[in-house]
Design a protein around this motif. Structure first.
Motif, PDB file in Angstrom:
ATOM      1  N   MET A 215      24.486  33.855  38.444  1.00  0.00           N
ATOM      2  CA  MET A 215      25.742  34.305  39.062  1.00  0.00           C
ATOM      3  C   MET A 215      25.625  35.780  39.404  1.00  0.00           C
ATOM      4  N   ALA A 216      26.204  36.169  40.540  1.00  0.00           N
ATOM      5  CA  ALA A 216      26.311  37.579  40.866  1.00  0.00           C
ATOM      6  C   ALA A 216      27.192  38.223  39.803  1.00  0.00           C
ATOM      7  N   ALA A 217      26.731  39.332  39.242  1.00  0.00           N
ATOM      8  CA  ALA A 217      27.433  39.916  38.104  1.00  0.00           C
ATOM      9  C   ALA A 217      27.241  41.418  38.061  1.00  0.00           C
TER      10      ALA A 217
ATOM     11  N   MET B 152      23.112  46.528  49.800  1.00  0.00           N
ATOM     12  CA  MET B 152      24.025  45.553  49.209  1.00  0.00           C
ATOM     13  C   MET B 152      23.345  44.835  48.056  1.00  0.00           C
ATOM     14  N   GLY B 153      24.079  44.690  46.980  1.00  0.00           N
ATOM     15  CA  GLY B 153      23.561  43.963  45.837  1.00  0.00           C
ATOM     16  C   GLY B 153      24.113  42.554  45.790  1.00  0.00           C
ATOM     17  N   PRO B 154      23.743  41.818  44.756  1.00  0.00           N
ATOM     18  CA  PRO B 154      24.188  40.421  44.633  1.00  0.00           C
ATOM     19  C   PRO B 154      25.707  40.241  44.624  1.00  0.00           C
ATOM     20  N   VAL B 155      26.448  41.151  43.999  1.00  0.00           N
ATOM     21  CA  VAL B 155      27.907  41.013  43.967  1.00  0.00           C
ATOM     22  C   VAL B 155      28.468  41.178  45.374  1.00  0.00           C
ATOM     23  N   SER B 156      28.047  42.207  46.070  1.00  0.00           N
ATOM     24  CA  SER B 156      28.522  42.447  47.439  1.00  0.00           C
ATOM     25  C   SER B 156      28.160  41.283  48.349  1.00  0.00           C
ATOM     26  N   THR B 157      26.947  40.780  48.202  1.00  0.00           N
ATOM     27  CA  THR B 157      26.505  39.643  49.013  1.00  0.00           C
ATOM     28  C   THR B 157      27.365  38.421  48.719  1.00  0.00           C
TER      29      THR B 157
ATOM     30  N   ARG C 169      23.335  47.626  30.579  1.00  0.00           N
ATOM     31  CA  ARG C 169      22.245  47.667  29.595  1.00  0.00           C
ATOM     32  C   ARG C 169      21.394  46.398  29.631  1.00  0.00           C
ATOM     33  N   GLY C 170      21.205  45.874  30.837  1.00  0.00           N
ATOM     34  CA  GLY C 170      20.371  44.698  31.015  1.00  0.00           C
ATOM     35  C   GLY C 170      21.043  43.374  30.703  1.00  0.00           C
ATOM     36  N   LYS C 171      22.310  43.405  30.348  1.00  0.00           N
ATOM     37  CA  LYS C 171      23.051  42.192  29.996  1.00  0.00           C
ATOM     38  C   LYS C 171      24.198  41.967  30.971  1.00  0.00           C
ATOM     39  N   GLY C 172      24.591  40.709  31.154  1.00  0.00           N
ATOM     40  CA  GLY C 172      25.733  40.398  32.000  1.00  0.00           C
ATOM     41  C   GLY C 172      27.007  40.943  31.385  1.00  0.00           C
ATOM     42  N   LEU C 173      27.711  41.772  32.141  1.00  0.00           N
ATOM     43  CA  LEU C 173      28.987  42.331  31.689  1.00  0.00           C
ATOM     44  C   LEU C 173      30.126  41.407  32.109  1.00  0.00           C
ATOM     45  N   ILE C 174      30.160  41.077  33.393  1.00  0.00           N
ATOM     46  CA  ILE C 174      31.216  40.202  33.907  1.00  0.00           C
ATOM     47  C   ILE C 174      30.811  39.652  35.267  1.00  0.00           C
ATOM     48  N   ALA C 175      31.243  38.439  35.527  1.00  0.00           N
ATOM     49  CA  ALA C 175      31.059  37.811  36.839  1.00  0.00           C
ATOM     50  C   ALA C 175      32.363  37.121  37.208  1.00  0.00           C
ATOM     51  N   THR C 176      32.596  36.998  38.491  1.00  0.00           N
ATOM     52  CA  THR C 176      33.724  36.213  38.986  1.00  0.00           C
ATOM     53  C   THR C 176      33.180  35.224  40.000  1.00  0.00           C
ATOM     54  N   VAL C 177      33.753  34.029  39.995  1.00  0.00           N
ATOM     55  CA  VAL C 177      33.247  32.956  40.844  1.00  0.00           C
ATOM     56  C   VAL C 177      34.416  32.162  41.417  1.00  0.00           C
ATOM     57  N   ARG C 178      34.281  31.789  42.661  1.00  0.00           N
ATOM     58  CA  ARG C 178      35.246  30.881  43.280  1.00  0.00           C
ATOM     59  C   ARG C 178      34.718  29.464  43.117  1.00  0.00           C
ATOM     60  N   ALA C 179      35.521  28.618  42.514  1.00  0.00           N
ATOM     61  CA  ALA C 179      35.210  27.193  42.415  1.00  0.00           C
ATOM     62  C   ALA C 179      36.135  26.461  43.380  1.00  0.00           C
ATOM     63  N   ARG C 180      35.994  25.178  43.455  1.00  0.00           N
ATOM     64  CA  ARG C 180      36.794  24.400  44.392  1.00  0.00           C
ATOM     65  C   ARG C 180      38.296  24.502  44.101  1.00  0.00           C
ATOM     66  N   LYS C 181      38.675  24.440  42.812  1.00  0.00           N
ATOM     67  CA  LYS C 181      40.089  24.394  42.458  1.00  0.00           C
ATOM     68  C   LYS C 181      40.621  25.653  41.780  1.00  0.00           C
TER      69      LYS C 181
ATOM     70  N   ALA D  19      27.466  50.349  35.167  1.00  0.00           N
ATOM     71  CA  ALA D  19      27.098  48.949  35.434  1.00  0.00           C
ATOM     72  C   ALA D  19      26.585  48.828  36.861  1.00  0.00           C
ATOM     73  N   GLU D  20      25.603  47.975  37.023  1.00  0.00           N
ATOM     74  CA  GLU D  20      24.977  47.776  38.332  1.00  0.00           C
ATOM     75  C   GLU D  20      25.102  46.319  38.755  1.00  0.00           C
ATOM     76  N   GLU D  21      25.045  46.109  40.050  1.00  0.00           N
ATOM     77  CA  GLU D  21      25.056  44.743  40.559  1.00  0.00           C
ATOM     78  C   GLU D  21      23.736  44.065  40.227  1.00  0.00           C
ATOM     79  N   GLY D  22      23.836  42.806  39.832  1.00  0.00           N
ATOM     80  CA  GLY D  22      22.658  42.017  39.526  1.00  0.00           C
ATOM     81  C   GLY D  22      23.055  40.567  39.397  1.00  0.00           C
ATOM     82  N   THR D  23      22.240  39.803  38.694  1.00  0.00           N
ATOM     83  CA  THR D  23      22.568  38.410  38.442  1.00  0.00           C
ATOM     84  C   THR D  23      22.378  38.108  36.961  1.00  0.00           C
TER      85      THR D  23
END
Length: 117
Positions: free
Chosen positions: A41-43, A1-6, A47-59, A33-37
């Motif tokens: 943020m889990a993303a 499991m990678g950071p996104v799955s976790t 090519r070593g750069k953040g492609l996309i991340a999704t995050v749950r915030a309070r609202k 694309a691979e799971e990383g941070t």
């Protein structure tokens, strides 16, 4: 499991499904694309750069394409969503259309490819 799955393992129900959907679209478009941070943020990393991340915030839920230019370049598709310089907010009941997610991922991938040359 990678950071996104976790990370997704910490989110339940419909919110998790909404976040998973974004990652699934992005991974289908950029299968290398691979799971990383990125920016703590889990993303998906491309090519070593953040492609996309999704995050749950309070609202709300957020998409981070790690580029203010990508957000600004797609404001025509985001009129019904709250945006910041680097993020797009959505909810389970008001998700971004698949075509919009694809366009954001495509723009970010193109940006990374252009900087990698």
């Amino acid at each position: 499991m990678g950071p996104v799955s976790t990370y997704l393992g910490t989110v339940d129900g419909a919110e998790r499904a909404a976040l998973e959907r974004v990652y699934a679209i992005a991974h289908k478009m950029v299968p290398e694309a691979e799971e990383g941070t990125s920016y703590a943020m889990a993303a998906l990393i491309y090519r070593g750069k953040g492609l996309i991340a999704t995050v749950r915030a309070r609202k709300f839920l957020s998409i981070y394409p790690f580029s203010g230019a990508v957000v600004a370049g797609n404001l025509d598709l985001l009129a019904d969503f709250e945006t910041t310089t680097g993020s797009i907010h959505f909810s389970v009941g008001h998700q971004l259309p698949d075509a919009t997610v694809r366009r954001i991922v495509q723009a970010r991938r193109a940006e990374i490819d252009a900087k990698s040359r």
